[in-house]
Design a protein around this motif. Structure first.
Motif, PDB file in Angstrom:
ATOM      1  N   ARG A 204      55.209  84.017  64.930  1.00 41.12           N
ATOM      2  CA  ARG A 204      55.182  83.546  66.557  1.00 41.12           C
ATOM      3  C   ARG A 204      54.622  85.125  67.761  1.00 41.12           C
ATOM      4  O   ARG A 204      54.459  84.963  68.602  1.00 41.12           O
ATOM      5  N   LEU A 205      55.577  86.048  67.429  1.00 41.41           N
ATOM      6  CA  LEU A 205      55.156  87.082  67.937  1.00 41.41           C
ATOM      7  C   LEU A 205      53.921  87.438  66.987  1.00 41.41           C
ATOM      8  O   LEU A 205      53.788  87.936  69.265  1.00 41.41           O
ATOM      9  N   VAL A 206      53.384  87.535  66.662  1.00 41.08           N
ATOM     10  CA  VAL A 206      52.344  87.458  66.520  1.00 41.08           C
ATOM     11  C   VAL A 206      51.452  87.198  67.501  1.00 41.08           C
ATOM     12  O   VAL A 206      50.239  87.967  68.351  1.00 41.08           O
ATOM     13  N   GLU A 207      51.784  85.471  67.254  1.00 43.61           N
ATOM     14  CA  GLU A 207      50.653  84.872  68.886  1.00 43.61           C
ATOM     15  C   GLU A 207      51.027  85.364  70.383  1.00 43.61           C
ATOM     16  O   GLU A 207      50.219  86.075  70.727  1.00 43.61           O
ATOM     17  N   VAL A 208      52.101  85.539  70.235  1.00 39.42           N
ATOM     18  CA  VAL A 208      52.608  85.666  71.917  1.00 39.42           C
ATOM     19  C   VAL A 208      51.774  87.076  72.337  1.00 39.42           C
ATOM     20  O   VAL A 208      51.582  87.490  73.693  1.00 39.42           O
ATOM     21  N   TYR A 209      52.510  88.345  71.323  1.00 39.26           N
ATOM     22  CA  TYR A 209      51.489  89.901  71.415  1.00 39.26           C
ATOM     23  C   TYR A 209      50.081  88.909  72.413  1.00 39.26           C
ATOM     24  O   TYR A 209      49.431  89.848  72.490  1.00 39.26           O
ATOM     25  N   LEU A 210      49.205  88.940  71.056  1.00 38.17           N
ATOM     26  CA  LEU A 210      48.492  88.479  71.168  1.00 38.17           C
ATOM     27  C   LEU A 210      47.600  87.771  72.564  1.00 38.17           C
ATOM     28  O   LEU A 210      46.618  88.094  73.187  1.00 38.17           O
ATOM     29  N   ASP A 211      48.844  86.864  73.049  1.00 36.47           N
ATOM     30  CA  ASP A 211      48.345  86.093  73.863  1.00 36.47           C
ATOM     31  C   ASP A 211      49.180  87.544  75.355  1.00 36.47           C
ATOM     32  O   ASP A 211      47.703  87.063  76.308  1.00 36.47           O
ATOM     33  N   GLY A 213      47.425  90.421  75.376  1.00 33.67           N
ATOM     34  CA  GLY A 213      46.808  91.210  74.616  1.00 33.67           C
ATOM     35  C   GLY A 213      47.065  92.490  74.192  1.00 33.67           C
ATOM     36  O   GLY A 213      46.985  93.667  74.353  1.00 33.67           O
ATOM     37  N   LEU A 214      48.572  92.328  73.764  1.00 35.82           N
ATOM     38  CA  LEU A 214      49.900  93.442  73.256  1.00 35.82           C
ATOM     39  C   LEU A 214      48.830  94.104  71.677  1.00 35.82           C
ATOM     40  O   LEU A 214      49.598  93.592  70.622  1.00 35.82           O
ATOM     41  N   THR A 215      47.897  94.670  71.709  1.00 36.46           N
ATOM     42  CA  THR A 215      47.251  94.563  69.844  1.00 36.46           C
ATOM     43  C   THR A 215      47.732  95.033  69.078  1.00 36.46           C
ATOM     44  O   THR A 215      47.537  94.998  67.893  1.00 36.46           O
ATOM     45  N   ASP A 216      48.148  96.707  69.656  1.00 36.76           N
ATOM     46  CA  ASP A 216      48.986  97.362  68.185  1.00 36.76           C
ATOM     47  C   ASP A 216      50.336  96.500  68.062  1.00 36.76           C
ATOM     48  O   ASP A 216      51.427  97.052  67.222  1.00 36.76           O
ATOM     49  N   GLU A 217      51.712  96.179  69.472  1.00 40.78           N
ATOM     50  CA  GLU A 217      52.040  95.122  68.921  1.00 40.78           C
ATOM     51  C   GLU A 217      52.083  94.343  67.863  1.00 40.78           C
ATOM     52  O   GLU A 217      53.186  94.145  66.707  1.00 40.78           O
ATOM     53  N   ALA A 218      51.578  93.019  67.920  1.00 42.46           N
ATOM     54  CA  ALA A 218      51.036  92.326  67.343  1.00 42.46           C
ATOM     55  C   ALA A 218      50.469  92.669  65.523  1.00 42.46           C
ATOM     56  O   ALA A 218      51.049  92.220  64.414  1.00 42.46           O
ATOM     57  N   ARG A 219      50.156  94.305  65.944  1.00 40.20           N
ATOM     58  CA  ARG A 219      49.809  94.741  64.294  1.00 40.20           C
ATOM     59  C   ARG A 219      50.748  94.727  63.614  1.00 40.20           C
ATOM     60  O   ARG A 219      50.506  94.856  62.587  1.00 40.20           O
ATOM     61  N   LEU A 242      44.764  87.600  62.932  1.00 38.99           N
ATOM     62  CA  LEU A 242      44.318  88.962  63.310  1.00 38.99           C
ATOM     63  C   LEU A 242      42.958  89.111  62.511  1.00 38.99           C
ATOM     64  O   LEU A 242      42.460  90.564  63.657  1.00 38.99           O
ATOM     65  N   LYS A 243      42.665  88.412  61.788  1.00 37.80           N
ATOM     66  CA  LYS A 243      41.131  88.457  61.410  1.00 37.80           C
ATOM     67  C   LYS A 243      40.200  88.481  62.398  1.00 37.80           C
ATOM     68  O   LYS A 243      39.138  88.434  62.807  1.00 37.80           O
ATOM     69  N   SER A 244      40.726  87.320  63.381  1.00 37.58           N
ATOM     70  CA  SER A 244      39.703  86.634  63.856  1.00 37.58           C
ATOM     71  C   SER A 244      39.939  86.961  65.445  1.00 37.58           C
ATOM     72  O   SER A 244      38.554  87.415  66.158  1.00 37.58           O
ATOM     73  N   TYR A 245      40.927  88.204  65.613  1.00 38.33           N
ATOM     74  CA  TYR A 245      40.860  89.075  66.805  1.00 38.33           C
ATOM     75  C   TYR A 245      39.766  89.892  66.274  1.00 38.33           C
ATOM     76  O   TYR A 245      40.159  91.895  66.758  1.00 38.33           O
ATOM     77  N   LYS A 246      39.479  90.635  64.511  1.00 39.34           N
ATOM     78  CA  LYS A 246      39.226  92.012  63.931  1.00 39.34           C
ATOM     79  C   LYS A 246      40.106  93.003  64.627  1.00 39.34           C
ATOM     80  O   LYS A 246      40.029  94.013  64.959  1.00 39.34           O
ATOM     81  N   LEU A 247      41.186  92.858  64.666  1.00 39.46           N
ATOM     82  CA  LEU A 247      42.738  93.541  63.813  1.00 39.46           C
ATOM     83  C   LEU A 247      42.839  94.277  62.897  1.00 39.46           C
ATOM     84  O   LEU A 247      43.672  94.375  62.428  1.00 39.46           O
ATOM     85  N   LEU A 248      42.273  93.465  62.006  1.00 40.38           N
ATOM     86  CA  LEU A 248      42.157  93.776  60.383  1.00 40.38           C
ATOM     87  C   LEU A 248      41.818  95.365  60.024  1.00 40.38           C
ATOM     88  O   LEU A 248      40.566  95.587  60.880  1.00 40.38           O
ATOM     89  N   THR A 249      42.825  95.966  59.097  1.00 35.84           N
ATOM     90  CA  THR A 249      42.370  97.109  58.972  1.00 35.84           C
ATOM     91  C   THR A 249      42.115  97.697  57.540  1.00 35.84           C
ATOM     92  O   THR A 249      42.599  96.860  57.205  1.00 35.84           O
ATOM     93  N   ASP A 250      41.498  98.585  56.987  1.00 33.90           N
ATOM     94  CA  ASP A 250      41.221  98.703  55.632  1.00 33.90           C
ATOM     95  C   ASP A 250      42.493  98.768  54.721  1.00 33.90           C
ATOM     96  O   ASP A 250      43.154  98.395  53.514  1.00 33.90           O
ATOM     97  N   LYS A 251      44.044  98.994  55.807  1.00 29.46           N
ATOM     98  CA  LYS A 251      45.372  98.682  55.539  1.00 29.46           C
ATOM     99  C   LYS A 251      45.945  97.110  55.203  1.00 29.46           C
ATOM    100  O   LYS A 251      47.017  97.372  54.943  1.00 29.46           O
TER     101      LYS A 251
END
Length: 333
Positions: A204-211, A213-219, A242-251
């Protein structure tokens, strides 16, 4: 004069009839006590309570009196008269603090509050009171046979309180009161990190951070979820989001892939979300010095295996559908 004398004669007659009325016989102390025990065995709990009360009133210095006080509290408990039972047990504890039955009295007193715990949607003051009473049992009688059950019930109480925080947090999130929602979810991470609600709180925190616009906190929060609960459905939801927001990394690990613990971790240990943050595996805004629960958590076999909460909370603690499951996000903003 004859007429005037009639009321007097009538009054005397009434007085004599009342005077001659036999009084109800009160049995001996052992008779009253045995009657109460027999009534308990036959599930006549009100009769049992009345017998034990009569014994205390008529034989306050009897050798049966202390047991009668305790058993009267037990009779009230069996009748679901929890306030009356608690009052009677408090009286027993106050008068007989060193009794061999004191551990049982403290435990039964805690159960009187535990049995009054309401639904997650209601006020949880009784849950907090039950936790305090159960912790008292463990502190006073750690080696008693009641301590283990008290410990289990404390964990269920904590899960119940965490479910309440999640319920309120989801409401704030739906109302777009994001700061209030973050506060509720963070409290679950900080105060109830041994409960089954932690994975959902992170998601839920990931959802809220994305809403917000806090992408770093969400990641970073997603990384904490991946490290601690890689097999949970909540991490699958987070991964898709995160994938739908294109926030996934190699790690970013795929769901179900075990994340290797840092070298500073002792072999065989499992880090809490806060401990993960201390090793820079993600923050989730949880302080690294967060202490563990006051008692050891119960094994996973004693709670619901599907992450649906404890027997107290049932599915209430995990109601609602994550954003990734309800199709609220189809791409980056």
């Amino acid at each position: 004069m004859a007429c005037a004398a009639l009321p007097l004669l009538s009054g005397c007659s009434m007085f004599n009839s009342q005077k001659e009325k036999p009084s109800v016989a009160i049995g001996s102390a052992d008779t009253l006590y045995n009657n109460g025990i027999d009534a308990l065995r036959t599930r006549r709990y009100k009769v049992a309570a009345d017998q034990f009360e009569a014994l205390q009133q008529n034989y306050p210095y009897s050798g049966y009196t202390a047991n009668a006080q305790l058993m009267e509290g037990y009779a009230y408990y069996l009748r679901n008269k929890y306030p009356e039972a608690a009052q009677q047990l408090d009286r027993f504890i106050e008068l007989h603090p060193t009794s061999p039955d004191a551990a049982y009295a403290f435990y039964l007193l805690a159960l009187c509050y535990y049995e009054q715990i309401g639904a997650v949607s209601r006020d949880q003051q009784m849950t907090a009171e039950a936790m305090a009473r159960l912790q008292d049992v463990i502190a006073r009688f750690p080696q008693s046979k009641y301590a283990r059950d008290a410990q289990l019930k404390i964990d269920l109480c904590r899960d119940h309180l965490a479910g309440k925080e999640m319920l309120v947090g989801r409401y704030y999130q739906q109302q777009r009161a994001y700061q209030a929602a973050i506060g509720r979810y963070q409290r679950v991470l900080q105060d109830f990190q041994t409960t089954n609600h932690v994975p959902e709180a992170l998601e839920r925190l990931v959802e809220v951070y994305l809403d917000l616009g806090l992408t770093d906190e969400a990641r970073r929060t997603g990384a904490v979820l991946a490290y601690n609960y890689p097999d949970s459905r909540w991490y699958r939801y987070t991964y898709d989001t995160l994938k739908s927001y294109k926030l996934l990394t190699d790690k970013t690990p795929a769901p179900g892939k075990l994340v290797t613990a840092p070298k500073t971790e002792a072999a065989g240990t499992t880090a809490s979300p806060a401990q993960s943050a201390a090793h820079n595996v993600g923050r989730a805004d949880a302080p690294p010095s967060l202490s563990s629960a006051p008692v050891s958590p119960v094994s996973s076999s004693e709670l619901s295996s599907d992450g649906g909460g404890s027997a107290l909370t049932g599915n209430l603690g995990h109601s609602g559908v994550p954003a990734s499951a309800r199709g609220a996000r189809t791409g980056a903003p």
